[in-house]
Design a protein around this motif. Structure first.
Motif, PDB file in Angstrom:
ATOM      1  N   HIS A   2       0.843  -1.185   0.000  1.00  0.00           N
ATOM      2  CA  HIS A   2       0.000   0.000   0.000  1.00  0.00           C
ATOM      3  C   HIS A   2       0.881   1.239   0.000  1.00  0.00           C
ATOM      4  N   HIS A   4       0.691   5.355   0.306  1.00  0.00           N
ATOM      5  CA  HIS A   4      -0.174   6.442   0.738  1.00  0.00           C
ATOM      6  C   HIS A   4       0.377   7.762   0.243  1.00  0.00           C
ATOM      7  N   TYR A  46      -0.877   5.236  -6.541  1.00  0.00           N
ATOM      8  CA  TYR A  46      -1.047   5.170  -5.090  1.00  0.00           C
ATOM      9  C   TYR A  46      -2.349   4.484  -4.727  1.00  0.00           C
ATOM     10  N   SER A  47      -2.318   3.733  -3.619  1.00  0.00           N
ATOM     11  CA  SER A  47      -3.515   3.018  -3.186  1.00  0.00           C
ATOM     12  C   SER A  47      -4.411   3.875  -2.297  1.00  0.00           C
ATOM     13  N   VAL A  48      -3.852   4.869  -1.635  1.00  0.00           N
ATOM     14  CA  VAL A  48      -4.613   5.778  -0.782  1.00  0.00           C
ATOM     15  C   VAL A  48      -4.130   7.195  -1.051  1.00  0.00           C
ATOM     16  N   ARG A  67     -12.093  12.287  -7.138  1.00  0.00           N
ATOM     17  CA  ARG A  67     -12.897  11.078  -6.939  1.00  0.00           C
ATOM     18  C   ARG A  67     -13.451  10.538  -8.252  1.00  0.00           C
ATOM     19  N   ASP A  72     -12.569   5.463  -5.108  1.00  0.00           N
ATOM     20  CA  ASP A  72     -12.659   5.382  -3.651  1.00  0.00           C
ATOM     21  C   ASP A  72     -11.335   5.510  -2.912  1.00  0.00           C
ATOM     22  N   LYS A  73     -10.235   5.462  -3.607  1.00  0.00           N
ATOM     23  CA  LYS A  73      -8.961   5.594  -2.896  1.00  0.00           C
ATOM     24  C   LYS A  73      -8.678   7.041  -2.485  1.00  0.00           C
ATOM     25  N   VAL A  74      -9.498   7.977  -2.959  1.00  0.00           N
ATOM     26  CA  VAL A  74      -9.366   9.386  -2.584  1.00  0.00           C
ATOM     27  C   VAL A  74     -10.125   9.601  -1.281  1.00  0.00           C
ATOM     28  N   MET A  75      -9.414  10.048  -0.257  1.00  0.00           N
ATOM     29  CA  MET A  75      -9.996  10.259   1.068  1.00  0.00           C
ATOM     30  C   MET A  75     -10.072  11.750   1.381  1.00  0.00           C
TER      31      MET A  75
END
Length: 106
Positions: A2, A4, A46-48, A67, A72-75
């Motif tokens: 992962h 980030h 990137y995963s997150v 997004r 969904d990996k965008v927080m």
């Protein structure tokens, strides 16, 4: 593995450092949400992707674009500072000021 990634403005990056939010993650300083398009060339790896964007129309529009492009990996990390314009305003409002009482002598 992962990977980030944090996405923010420079002053908010420094605030995130002060608050211990970066935690060694890769980071990109946009300086302006107008640079989101340039960021999109790097971000798919990137995963997150943690976004510390402004709580304003431009910040919300940039988050929506990210997004749409990356899913969904965008927080959205602006929930950490809902009553403040940005992460730096939150830091200034909530952290004790660091005082430097020493005087510079030349």
């Amino acid at each position: 593995m992962h990977r980030h990634f944090g996405l923010t403005r420079f002053i908010d990056f420094l605030s995130a450092e002060r608050l211990g939010l970066n935690d060694g993650f890769d980071a990109m300083v946009l300086n302006s949400v107008a640079n989101v398009g340039k960021a999109l060339t790097i971000l798919p790896d990137y995963s997150v992707i943690a976004c510390y964007l402004d709580n304003d129309e431009a910040g919300r529009a940039a988050l929506a674009r990210l997004r749409r492009e990356l899913g969904d990996k965008v927080m959205d990390k602006s929930a950490l500072y809902p009553d403040h314009k940005d992460l730096n305003d939150y830091l200034v409002a909530t952290q004790p000021k660091i005082s430097n009482n020493s005087k510079l002598k030349l």
